[in-house]
Design a protein around this motif. Structure first.
Motif, short mmCIF file in Angstrom:
data_model
loop_
_atom_site.label_atom_id
_atom_site.label_comp_id
_atom_site.label_asym_id
_atom_site.label_seq_id
_atom_site.Cartn_x
_atom_site.Cartn_y
_atom_site.Cartn_z
N LYS A 1 -0.08 -14.25 -12.04
CA LYS A 1 -1.13 -15.23 -11.82
C LYS A 1 -1.77 -15.04 -10.45
O LYS A 1 -1.36 -14.21 -9.65
CB LYS A 1 -0.57 -16.64 -11.98
CG LYS A 1 -0.05 -16.93 -13.39
CD LYS A 1 0.24 -18.39 -13.61
CE LYS A 1 0.64 -18.65 -15.05
NZ LYS A 1 0.86 -20.10 -15.32
N TYR A 2 -2.79 -15.85 -10.22
CA TYR A 2 -3.56 -15.76 -8.98
C TYR A 2 -2.67 -15.85 -7.74
O TYR A 2 -2.79 -15.04 -6.82
CB TYR A 2 -4.60 -16.89 -8.95
CG TYR A 2 -5.37 -16.99 -7.65
CD1 TYR A 2 -6.49 -16.20 -7.42
CD2 TYR A 2 -4.99 -17.88 -6.64
CE1 TYR A 2 -7.20 -16.27 -6.23
CE2 TYR A 2 -5.69 -17.96 -5.45
CZ TYR A 2 -6.79 -17.15 -5.25
OH TYR A 2 -7.48 -17.23 -4.07
N ASN A 3 -1.78 -16.82 -7.72
CA ASN A 3 -0.94 -17.01 -6.54
C ASN A 3 -0.01 -15.83 -6.27
O ASN A 3 0.40 -15.60 -5.13
CB ASN A 3 -0.12 -18.30 -6.66
CG ASN A 3 -0.92 -19.53 -6.26
OD1 ASN A 3 -1.92 -19.42 -5.56
ND2 ASN A 3 -0.49 -20.69 -6.72
N ASP A 4 0.33 -15.08 -7.32
CA ASP A 4 1.16 -13.88 -7.12
C ASP A 4 0.41 -12.85 -6.28
O ASP A 4 0.99 -12.23 -5.39
CB ASP A 4 1.56 -13.28 -8.47
CG ASP A 4 2.42 -14.21 -9.29
OD1 ASP A 4 3.42 -14.72 -8.75
OD2 ASP A 4 2.10 -14.44 -10.47
N VAL A 5 -0.87 -12.67 -6.59
CA VAL A 5 -1.69 -11.70 -5.84
C VAL A 5 -1.91 -12.19 -4.42
O VAL A 5 -1.80 -11.42 -3.46
CB VAL A 5 -3.03 -11.47 -6.56
CG1 VAL A 5 -3.84 -10.38 -5.84
CG2 VAL A 5 -2.81 -11.08 -8.02
N LEU A 6 -2.22 -13.47 -4.28
CA LEU A 6 -2.42 -14.05 -2.94
C LEU A 6 -1.16 -13.92 -2.10
O LEU A 6 -1.22 -13.52 -0.93
CB LEU A 6 -2.84 -15.51 -3.07
CG LEU A 6 -3.21 -16.24 -1.76
CD1 LEU A 6 -4.23 -17.34 -2.04
CD2 LEU A 6 -2.00 -16.85 -1.08
N MET A 7 -0.02 -14.23 -2.69
CA MET A 7 1.24 -14.18 -1.93
C MET A 7 1.65 -12.75 -1.60
O MET A 7 2.32 -12.52 -0.59
CB MET A 7 2.35 -14.90 -2.70
CG MET A 7 2.21 -16.41 -2.67
SD MET A 7 2.11 -17.08 -0.97
CE MET A 7 3.69 -16.58 -0.29
N ASP A 8 1.26 -11.78 -2.42
CA ASP A 8 1.50 -10.38 -2.06
C ASP A 8 0.85 -10.07 -0.72
O ASP A 8 1.46 -9.44 0.16
CB ASP A 8 0.92 -9.44 -3.13
CG ASP A 8 1.80 -9.32 -4.36
OD1 ASP A 8 2.94 -9.80 -4.34
OD2 ASP A 8 1.32 -8.75 -5.37
N ILE A 9 -0.42 -10.48 -0.59
CA ILE A 9 -1.17 -10.24 0.64
C ILE A 9 -0.53 -11.00 1.81
O ILE A 9 -0.28 -10.42 2.88
CB ILE A 9 -2.64 -10.68 0.49
CG1 ILE A 9 -3.34 -9.86 -0.60
CG2 ILE A 9 -3.38 -10.58 1.82
CD1 ILE A 9 -3.58 -8.43 -0.25
N TYR A 10 -0.27 -12.29 1.61
CA TYR A 10 0.27 -13.09 2.71
C TYR A 10 1.63 -12.59 3.16
O TYR A 10 1.90 -12.50 4.37
CB TYR A 10 0.36 -14.57 2.32
CG TYR A 10 0.95 -15.38 3.44
CD1 TYR A 10 0.19 -15.68 4.58
CD2 TYR A 10 2.28 -15.81 3.41
CE1 TYR A 10 0.74 -16.38 5.64
CE2 TYR A 10 2.82 -16.51 4.46
CZ TYR A 10 2.05 -16.79 5.57
OH TYR A 10 2.60 -17.48 6.64
N GLU A 11 2.49 -12.25 2.21
CA GLU A 11 3.84 -11.80 2.58
C GLU A 11 3.78 -10.51 3.38
O GLU A 11 4.52 -10.34 4.36
CB GLU A 11 4.68 -11.59 1.32
CG GLU A 11 6.12 -11.19 1.63
CD GLU A 11 6.98 -11.02 0.39
OE1 GLU A 11 8.04 -10.38 0.50
OE2 GLU A 11 6.59 -11.52 -0.69
N ALA A 12 2.88 -9.59 3.00
CA ALA A 12 2.74 -8.34 3.75
C ALA A 12 2.27 -8.61 5.17
O ALA A 12 2.79 -8.04 6.13
CB ALA A 12 1.77 -7.40 3.03
N LEU A 13 1.29 -9.50 5.33
CA LEU A 13 0.81 -9.86 6.66
C LEU A 13 1.91 -10.54 7.47
O LEU A 13 2.08 -10.28 8.67
CB LEU A 13 -0.40 -10.79 6.56
CG LEU A 13 -1.68 -10.18 5.96
CD1 LEU A 13 -2.75 -11.27 5.81
CD2 LEU A 13 -2.20 -9.04 6.83
N TYR A 14 2.67 -11.41 6.82
CA TYR A 14 3.75 -12.13 7.48
C TYR A 14 4.79 -11.16 8.04
O TYR A 14 5.19 -11.27 9.21
CB TYR A 14 4.41 -13.07 6.46
CG TYR A 14 5.61 -13.82 6.96
CD1 TYR A 14 5.49 -14.95 7.76
CD2 TYR A 14 6.90 -13.41 6.60
CE1 TYR A 14 6.61 -15.65 8.20
CE2 TYR A 14 8.02 -14.09 7.04
CZ TYR A 14 7.87 -15.22 7.84
OH TYR A 14 8.97 -15.89 8.27
#
Length: 287
Positions: free
Chosen positions: A33-46
């Motif tokens: 879902k959408y949040n999976d893609v968003l969290m992929d980005i955020y987790e990498a930045l984190y």
């Protein structure tokens, strides 16, 4: 302490896209879902210690505050949003967009022209075919192997280079018949740049991709990596304050970025020097 932040990176959050992709899922088999893609980005930045803001459609006029904006799976976007993103890049901003973006308008009606709608010239690519990867892997910057690091997850778009465009192809697909098909591209448009990631890579590969993009833009200035998490701000006295968190059960060494003093112990901390952070501990250094 009244800390102030001035982040240079932002993730653009689209509630419309979240709702739309609940109805038209990216992959029903794996329930992506959408949040999976968003969290992929955020987790990498984190993990890379790149601080970011979350911004919304009401912030569309403030994009120029940021040097890099991510738009994960922006499936449903209004013409106003698309025009603003185009202008942002044209004026010197840097955009990183993932697959399933600019596919439909704000009413979830699919655009009838090239995909991504209104942004093909910005990215220098378009696509009309997409598929589920199976055993497809990436050839990233000329490198490939058969490990899961290079494996494409869940979804992939077959990107075509636009006539007259010459984007840099960061990654191709490694699969018979797809060797010359672009997977990830970077294009110069106006004064800015735009990366289009037409697939969902492994989390480890995504981290490598983002690290390269951030280094090229001069936005990866921190040497520390997870489990050391570094956060910074400006206090009410105008002094920079740096926090070093250790999210592990082992003592770690962090690299200090500014000369100052550990406010918990009173010890002096040299710029570029090593800081010892206890398990699950924190060190706070102020100028």
């Amino acid at each position: 302490m009244h800390l102030k932040k001035n982040n240079k990176v932002a993730i653009y959050v689209s509630q419309r896209s979240l709702t739309a992709l609940d109805v038209f899922p990216i992959d029903e088999t794996f329930n992506v879902k959408y949040n999976d893609v968003l969290m992929d980005i955020y987790e990498a930045l984190y993990r890379l210690n790149v601080e970011c803001d979350f911004i919304w459609p009401q912030n569309i006029g403030d994009l120029n505050k940021y040097e890099l904006v991510f738009t994960p799976a922006m499936y449903a976007a209004s013409q106003e949003e698309i025009d603003a993103l185009k202008k942002y890049v044209e004026d010197g901003g840097n955009l990183f967009t993932t697959f399933k973006s600019a596919f439909a308008n704000e009413h979830t009606k699919v655009w009838h022209d090239e995909t991504p709608h209104g942004l093909s010239k910005v990215f220098g690519i378009s696509y009309s075919e997409f598929m589920w990867p199976g055993d497809v892997r990436l050839i990233y910057k000329g490198k490939e192997n058969d490990t899961d690091l290079y494996k494409v997850r869940d979804f992939m778009e077959l990107l075509n280079i636009e006539d007259g465009a010459s984007p840099e192809v960061l990654a191709y697909y490694s699969h018979p018949g797809l060797e010359k098909t672009a997977a990830i591209t970077r294009n110069t448009f106006g004064k800015g740049s735009a990366v289009y990631m037409g697939c969902r890579p492994s989390k480890e590969m995504l981290s490598l991709i983002l690290e390269d993009v951030l280094i090229d833009l001069g936005l990866l200035t921190c040497e520390n990596r997870f489990p050391v998490i570094q956060r910074s701000g400006i206090n009410s006295e105008g002094k920079k304050v740096d926090f070093y968190f250790n999210f592990s059960q082992k003592e770690v060494t962090a690299k200090n970025v500014n000369e100052g003093e550990d406010i918990l112990t009173g010890e002096k901390c040299a710029k570029g020097g090593n800081i010892t952070v206890k398990p699950w501990g924190v060190v706070i250094v102020t100028e």
